[in-house]
Design an enzyme around this catalytic site. Structure first.
Site, PDB file in Angstrom:
ATOM      1  N   GLY A 147      -8.820  -0.708  14.534  1.00  0.00           N
ATOM      2  CA  GLY A 147      -7.234  -0.924  14.953  1.00  0.00           C
ATOM      3  C   GLY A 147      -6.916  -1.783  13.781  1.00  0.00           C
ATOM      4  O   GLY A 147      -7.319  -2.031  12.667  1.00  0.00           O
ATOM      5  N   CYS A 152      -3.891  -1.685   9.142  1.00  0.00           N
ATOM      6  CA  CYS A 152      -4.340  -1.290   8.063  1.00  0.00           C
ATOM      7  C   CYS A 152      -5.241   0.154   8.191  1.00  0.00           C
ATOM      8  O   CYS A 152      -4.728   1.216   7.546  1.00  0.00           O
ATOM      9  CB  CYS A 152      -5.072  -2.175   7.084  1.00  0.00           C
ATOM     10  SG  CYS A 152      -3.994  -3.595   6.781  1.00  0.00           S
ATOM     11  N   ASN A 179     -10.462   1.765   2.293  1.00  0.00           N
ATOM     12  CA  ASN A 179     -10.095   1.447   3.702  1.00  0.00           C
ATOM     13  C   ASN A 179     -10.509   2.894   4.494  1.00  0.00           C
ATOM     14  O   ASN A 179     -11.307   2.733   5.693  1.00  0.00           O
ATOM     15  CB  ASN A 179      -8.697   1.221   4.148  1.00  0.00           C
ATOM     16  CG  ASN A 179      -8.362  -0.223   4.013  1.00  0.00           C
ATOM     17  OD1 ASN A 179      -9.049  -0.996   3.910  1.00  0.00           O
ATOM     18  ND2 ASN A 179      -7.010  -0.491   4.249  1.00  0.00           N
ATOM     19  N   LYS A 207      -9.086  -7.896  16.005  1.00  0.00           N
ATOM     20  CA  LYS A 207     -10.340  -8.113  15.872  1.00  0.00           C
ATOM     21  C   LYS A 207     -10.282  -9.724  15.980  1.00  0.00           C
ATOM     22  O   LYS A 207      -9.217 -10.393  16.105  1.00  0.00           O
ATOM     23  CB  LYS A 207     -10.624  -8.007  14.337  1.00  0.00           C
ATOM     24  CG  LYS A 207      -9.777  -8.374  13.452  1.00  0.00           C
ATOM     25  CD  LYS A 207     -10.513  -8.190  12.157  1.00  0.00           C
ATOM     26  CE  LYS A 207      -9.799  -9.155  11.068  1.00  0.00           C
ATOM     27  NZ  LYS A 207     -10.236  -8.846   9.727  1.00  0.00           N
ATOM     28  N   ALA A 266     -21.485  -0.088  16.287  1.00  0.00           N
ATOM     29  CA  ALA A 266     -20.758   0.766  17.184  1.00  0.00           C
ATOM     30  C   ALA A 266     -19.825  -0.314  18.034  1.00  0.00           C
ATOM     31  O   ALA A 266     -20.215  -1.834  18.219  1.00  0.00           O
ATOM     32  CB  ALA A 266     -21.374   1.446  18.304  1.00  0.00           C
ATOM     33  N   THR A 303       0.913  -1.241   0.170  1.00  0.00           N
ATOM     34  CA  THR A 303       0.056   0.091  -0.017  1.00  0.00           C
ATOM     35  C   THR A 303       0.564   1.409  -0.010  1.00  0.00           C
ATOM     36  O   THR A 303       1.859   1.321   0.988  1.00  0.00           O
ATOM     37  CB  THR A 303      -1.072  -0.080   1.334  1.00  0.00           C
ATOM     38  OG1 THR A 303      -1.465  -1.065   1.081  1.00  0.00           O
ATOM     39  CG2 THR A 303      -1.721   1.237   1.242  1.00  0.00           C
TER      40      THR A 303
HETATM   41  C1  UGA Z   1      -8.860  -4.148   6.225  1.00  0.00           C
HETATM   42  C2  UGA Z   1     -10.071  -4.134   5.398  1.00  0.00           C
HETATM   43  O1  UGA Z   1     -11.136  -4.450   5.588  1.00  0.00           O
HETATM   44  C3  UGA Z   1      -9.544  -5.127   3.873  1.00  0.00           C
HETATM   45  O2  UGA Z   1     -10.395  -4.850   3.000  1.00  0.00           O
HETATM   46  C4  UGA Z   1      -8.066  -4.449   3.503  1.00  0.00           C
HETATM   47  O3  UGA Z   1      -7.544  -5.146   2.527  1.00  0.00           O
HETATM   48  C5  UGA Z   1      -7.140  -4.627   4.788  1.00  0.00           C
HETATM   49  O4  UGA Z   1      -7.602  -3.532   5.818  1.00  0.00           O
HETATM   50  C6  UGA Z   1      -5.893  -3.992   4.051  1.00  0.00           C
HETATM   51  O5  UGA Z   1      -5.665  -2.821   4.007  1.00  0.00           O
HETATM   52  O6  UGA Z   1      -4.860  -4.844   4.242  1.00  0.00           O
HETATM   53  P1  UGA Z   1      -8.443  -5.631   8.088  1.00  0.00           P
HETATM   54  O7  UGA Z   1      -7.496  -4.633   8.831  1.00  0.00           O
HETATM   55  O8  UGA Z   1      -8.151  -7.259   8.393  1.00  0.00           O
HETATM   56  O9  UGA Z   1      -8.809  -5.346   6.900  1.00  0.00           O
HETATM   57  O10 UGA Z   1      -9.607  -5.551   9.380  1.00  0.00           O
HETATM   58  P2  UGA Z   1     -11.301  -5.439   9.261  1.00  0.00           P
HETATM   59  O11 UGA Z   1     -11.987  -6.605   9.397  1.00  0.00           O
HETATM   60  O12 UGA Z   1     -11.534  -4.420   7.953  1.00  0.00           O
HETATM   61  O13 UGA Z   1     -11.352  -4.710  10.787  1.00  0.00           O
HETATM   62  C7  UGA Z   1     -10.741  -3.612  11.100  1.00  0.00           C
HETATM   63  C8  UGA Z   1     -10.924  -2.734  12.183  1.00  0.00           C
HETATM   64  O14 UGA Z   1     -12.422  -2.276  12.303  1.00  0.00           O
HETATM   65  C9  UGA Z   1     -10.949  -3.914  13.442  1.00  0.00           C
HETATM   66  O15 UGA Z   1     -10.322  -3.380  14.414  1.00  0.00           O
HETATM   67  C10 UGA Z   1     -12.219  -4.100  13.623  1.00  0.00           C
HETATM   68  O16 UGA Z   1     -12.534  -4.822  14.965  1.00  0.00           O
HETATM   69  C11 UGA Z   1     -12.823  -2.728  13.476  1.00  0.00           C
HETATM   70  N1  UGA Z   1     -14.349  -3.107  13.345  1.00  0.00           N
HETATM   71  C12 UGA Z   1     -14.820  -3.676  12.148  1.00  0.00           C
HETATM   72  C13 UGA Z   1     -15.295  -2.186  14.021  1.00  0.00           C
HETATM   73  O17 UGA Z   1     -14.909  -1.562  14.876  1.00  0.00           O
HETATM   74  N2  UGA Z   1     -16.559  -2.230  13.687  1.00  0.00           N
HETATM   75  C14 UGA Z   1     -16.956  -3.120  12.760  1.00  0.00           C
HETATM   76  O18 UGA Z   1     -18.284  -3.011  12.479  1.00  0.00           O
HETATM   77  C15 UGA Z   1     -15.950  -3.506  11.828  1.00  0.00           C
END
Ligand code: UGA
Length: 455
Positions: free
Chosen positions: A274, A277, A212, A337, A269, A123
């Site tokens: 975190g 990414c 993102n 997560k 919520a 990235t």
């Molecule tokens: C994220 C993106 O979802 C991917 O599409 C992307 O490829 C990736 O970053 C990257 O740039 O490599 P990721 O970091 O694995 O993926 O995590 P997510 O599942 O998107 O969750 C990100 C954060 O948001 C976590 O801390 C999660 O707990 C939080 N989150 C997610 C919330 O607080 N609420 C939600 O409803 C969903």
């Protein structure tokens, strides 16, 4: 196709293992001998479902070759993929690893007889591929772009489901210096049936950051409304968001069945986003914008809301428990997560730090986190190997990571182990029905009379 991948980190290793399982011959180069020797034993240096099995098969079939030296790495290869880390360093993006990988490729290009395409998968901020990376490649190879190909191909892998995301992508973005470069990358993805978008290098770079940033914006939006609910008794973010999700523009129906798009998950919520990414990418986009003199008041607020969220959770705990000084607080979950062992920028760690500063003793349990990881993070947390152990004698517990298995626990029995049965659900994973009336259960995004009175 024969491919060389630079970087055996999260993105590089998943890409290498998946492409090798699809029959390509993949040489994966990483400067860390420790990392490469672990992978040689089919042990990925991080937890990712299905990955070790793919590595094992690739090694057995010799479709996955590992190396620590880039000399000769391009021999027979049509395409190099740069998948090294681009960490945040203060306000800027650290391009050290990218420079080193591009320099190695450039030097190898000098000896390479045939047309070769360099693909940036790391990235990177807009304009990095067509200026910085191109210049390094040209300087080291003595060639000009066009004599070698150049592409930008962002990744959209989620931790915990990266193998599946790679094998079943929702999109493939091919940023191309010229048509010839993109044609080679399109060949690599010929058997993937998903939509493919061919565009400029800059648009490809921006698509990644925008994707993102949108996810982060949805989360902070939900958390801002949650904060509002927390200030008003008889309101509840879960019901508010349920109502919002029912808008037919969000929830369509297919053959009479309601279909809930996955994006709605981000309109819930919690205690903030975190990981490696979302926070990094939103900050990198803000930094880039300020350099080209564009303003990002919305993204500034997205980070601001996110940084305040752990404080709001700790505030709810303090109000509910009457302070935390000298108390023993159990943290359920530490990873950013569920489904991962990644502690980077985890809201659970931010909560732990704030509790520690407020004088609490913290113990924690996370299904995938080891003592060594917690020590490496220099956080004062006593790690327990089971939910029972972490709750025993605790004055309160905070659910900080939404591990689905926490829902399956016998909460009626578990709370009996606690010194004081207070549960703060920072992920809204459970609800009151899990507990009897003598347990104080508080979820985020709710206006509790007690909170209002304390204010
Ligand atoms: C994220 C993106 O979802 C991917 O599409 C992307 O490829 C990736 O970053 C990257 O740039 O490599 P990721 O970091 O694995 O993926 O995590 P997510 O599942 O998107 O969750 C990100 C954060 O948001 C976590 O801390 C999660 O707990 C939080 N989150 C997610 C919330 O607080 N609420 C939600 O409803 C969903």
């Amino acid at each position: 196709m024969q491919i060389t991948i630079f970087g055996a980190g999260y993105v590089g290793l998943v890409t290498a293992a998946c492409l090798s399982s699809l029959g390509h011959i993949v040489r994966c180069v990483d400067v860390s001998t420790e990392r490469i020797s672990a992978i040689q034993q089919a042990k990925a240096p991080f937890h990712e479902p299905g990955l070790n099995e793919l590595i094992r098969r690739g090694l057995e079939r010799k479709t996955l070759i590992l190396a620590t030296d880039s000399a000769g790495a391009l021999t027979g290869s049509a395409l190099s993929i740069i998948a090294v880390g681009t960490p945040q360093s203060g306000d800027t993006v650290d391009l050290r690893f990218l420079t080193s990988a591009a320099s190695s490729i450039g030097r190898e290009l000098r000896k390479h007889g045939s047309y070769h395409v360099v693909v940036v998968k790391s990235t990177v901020q807009p304009q990095t591929t067509d200026t910085f990376v191109r210049q390094v490649l040209e300087r080291e190879s003595g060639m000009t772009a066009g004599q070698f190909g150049l592409c930008m191909n962002p990744e959209f892998l989620r931790e915990g489901s990266a193998v599946d995301d790679f094998m079943n992508p929702d999109r493939i973005i091919v940023g191309e210096w010229n048509r010839k470069s993109g044609d080679v990358l399109m060949q690599l993805y010929a058997n993937f049936g998903c939509p493919k978008l061919r565009t400029t290098l800059r648009n490809a770079e921006l698509i990644k950051y925008t994707s993102n940033s949108l996810l982060a914006t949805l989360i902070s939006f939900s958390n801002e409304i949650a904060g509002l609910c927390e200030a008003m008794p008889d309101s509840d973010i879960e019901t508010v968001m349920d109502g919002v999700h029912l808008d037919r523009r969000f929830a369509t129906s297919v053959s009479g069945e309601a279909v809930r798009p996955g994006i709605l998950h981000y309109l819930r919520a919690g205690c903030g986003f975190g990981g490696s990414c979302l926070p990094k990418d939103v900050n990198a986009l803000r930094e880039f914008a300020s350099r080209v003199q564009a303003r990002t008041p919305l993204l500034d607020a997205v980070m601001n809301v996110n940084e305040r969220r752990p404080d709001q959770v700790v505030g709810l705990l303090q109000q509910t428990a009457g302070g935390v000084q000298g108390k023993r607080i159990a943290l359920l979950g530490l990873a950013f997560k569920p489904g991962t062992d990644d502690l980077r920028d985890s809201p659970a760690i931010s909560i732990a730090r704030r509790l520690h500063q407020a004088g609490a003793a913290i113990c924690a349990h996370d299904p995938l986190i080891s003592v060594a990881q917690v020590r490496a993070g220099s956080i004062d947390i006593a790690l327990r190997s089971s939910v029972e152990d972490v709750l025993r004698g605790a004055d309160a517990a905070v659910i900080a990571t939404a591990w689905p298995q926490f829902r399956e626990l016998n909460w009626g029995e578990l709370v009996k182990l606690m010194a004081h049965p207070i549960i703060i659900d920072a992920r809204n994973l459970l609800n009151e029905t899990y507990f009897s009336s003598d347990v104080t259960y508080r979820s985020v995004g709710r206006g509790y009379a007690v909170v209002k009175e304390a204010l």
